[in-house]
Motif scaffolding. Structure first.
Motif, PDB file in Angstrom:
ATOM      1  N   ALA A  44       0.832  -1.211   0.000  1.00 32.33           N
ATOM      2  CA  ALA A  44       0.000   0.000   0.000  1.00 32.33           C
ATOM      3  C   ALA A  44       0.863   1.255   0.000  1.00 32.33           C
ATOM      4  O   ALA A  44       0.562   2.234  -0.690  1.00 32.33           O
ATOM      5  CB  ALA A  44      -0.944  -0.012   1.201  1.00 32.33           C
ATOM      6  N   MET A  45       1.959   1.233   0.735  1.00 31.83           N
ATOM      7  CA  MET A  45       2.856   2.388   0.748  1.00 31.83           C
ATOM      8  C   MET A  45       3.580   2.519  -0.590  1.00 31.83           C
ATOM      9  O   MET A  45       3.745   3.629  -1.097  1.00 31.83           O
ATOM     10  CB  MET A  45       3.861   2.278   1.897  1.00 31.83           C
ATOM     11  N   ALA A  46       3.997   1.405  -1.177  1.00 32.43           N
ATOM     12  CA  ALA A  46       4.716   1.437  -2.461  1.00 32.43           C
ATOM     13  C   ALA A  46       3.839   1.938  -3.597  1.00 32.43           C
ATOM     14  O   ALA A  46       4.327   2.591  -4.522  1.00 32.43           O
ATOM     15  CB  ALA A  46       5.262   0.052  -2.792  1.00 32.43           C
ATOM     16  N   THR A  47       2.541   1.654  -3.528  1.00 31.35           N
ATOM     17  CA  THR A  47       1.633   2.085  -4.595  1.00 31.35           C
ATOM     18  C   THR A  47       0.993   3.439  -4.332  1.00 31.35           C
ATOM     19  O   THR A  47       0.234   3.940  -5.148  1.00 31.35           O
ATOM     20  CB  THR A  47       0.516   1.041  -4.812  1.00 31.35           C
ATOM     21  N   GLY A  48       1.278   4.017  -3.171  1.00 31.56           N
ATOM     22  CA  GLY A  48       0.734   5.328  -2.854  1.00 31.56           C
ATOM     23  C   GLY A  48      -0.647   5.309  -2.234  1.00 31.56           C
ATOM     24  O   GLY A  48      -1.227   6.350  -1.966  1.00 31.56           O
ATOM     25  N   GLU A  54      -1.269   4.255   0.709  1.00 32.49           N
ATOM     26  CA  GLU A  54      -1.059   4.629   2.100  1.00 32.49           C
ATOM     27  C   GLU A  54       0.200   5.483   2.174  1.00 32.49           C
ATOM     28  O   GLU A  54       1.155   5.260   1.432  1.00 32.49           O
ATOM     29  CB  GLU A  54      -0.888   3.348   2.931  1.00 32.49           C
ATOM     30  N   THR A  55       0.189   6.451   3.059  1.00 31.77           N
ATOM     31  CA  THR A  55       1.355   7.325   3.182  1.00 31.77           C
ATOM     32  C   THR A  55       2.527   6.597   3.834  1.00 31.77           C
ATOM     33  O   THR A  55       2.342   5.688   4.633  1.00 31.77           O
ATOM     34  CB  THR A  55       1.021   8.572   4.038  1.00 31.77           C
ATOM     35  N   ILE A  56       3.718   7.024   3.458  1.00 31.90           N
ATOM     36  CA  ILE A  56       4.939   6.476   4.037  1.00 31.90           C
ATOM     37  C   ILE A  56       5.385   7.406   5.151  1.00 31.90           C
ATOM     38  O   ILE A  56       5.392   8.621   4.982  1.00 31.90           O
ATOM     39  CB  ILE A  56       6.052   6.366   2.972  1.00 31.90           C
ATOM     40  N   SER A  57       5.743   6.812   6.270  1.00 31.92           N
ATOM     41  CA  SER A  57       6.301   7.615   7.363  1.00 31.92           C
ATOM     42  C   SER A  57       7.413   6.809   8.022  1.00 31.92           C
ATOM     43  O   SER A  57       7.449   5.584   7.934  1.00 31.92           O
ATOM     44  CB  SER A  57       5.224   7.973   8.387  1.00 31.92           C
ATOM     45  N   VAL A  58       8.288   7.514   8.686  1.00 34.03           N
ATOM     46  CA  VAL A  58       9.406   6.864   9.368  1.00 34.03           C
ATOM     47  C   VAL A  58       8.880   5.914  10.431  1.00 34.03           C
ATOM     48  O   VAL A  58       9.373   4.784  10.562  1.00 34.03           O
ATOM     49  CB  VAL A  58      10.355   7.920   9.985  1.00 34.03           C
ATOM     50  N   ILE A  59       7.869   6.320  11.168  1.00 36.52           N
ATOM     51  CA  ILE A  59       7.345   5.470  12.232  1.00 36.52           C
ATOM     52  C   ILE A  59       6.751   4.179  11.668  1.00 36.52           C
ATOM     53  O   ILE A  59       6.938   3.100  12.234  1.00 36.52           O
ATOM     54  CB  ILE A  59       6.338   6.222  13.139  1.00 36.52           C
TER      55      ILE A  59
END
Length: 104
Positions: free
Chosen positions: A74-78, A80-85
């Motif tokens: 989900a993060m790789a496809t955008g 879901e947002t990517i965050s350090v946490i």
């Protein structure tokens, strides 16, 4: 061999979870078919692995792999947002999965 089947089953969990989201309440045929096929294969693999591996460890590893890959996709496809946490928590989850394998 049970560990390999368990890891593949965990990967299929991520496939069915993603397909479920894309099926839009089973209104889209393609993702709905992918969901059903991957769900059956994932559950069958989990059940097979549980014949020789402890239930608790098997389930935790299966869920951990599935959850990690679902969020990572989900993060790789955008989606879901990517965050350090999130990245740190996923790395922690992966560490726990490895720890369960090593403890077995």
């Amino acid at each position: 061999m049970a560990w390999i089947v368990l890891v593949v089953s965990g990967m299929l969990e991520a496939v069915w979870a993603t397909a479920l989201g894309k099926s839009e309440g089973f209104s889209k045929l393609g993702p709905s078919i992918v969901f059903v096929v991957s769900l059956i294969a994932s559950m069958a693999g989990l059940a097979w692995a549980m014949r020789t591996l402890p239930v608790g460890t098997s389930y935790a590893v299966w869920v951990g792999i599935g959850a990690t890959l679902t969020v990572a996709y989900a993060m790789a496809t955008g989606t879901e947002t990517i965050s350090v946490i999130k990245v740190l928590l996923l790395l922690g989850l992966i560490g726990c999965i490895i720890g369960l394998k090593l403890a077995h």
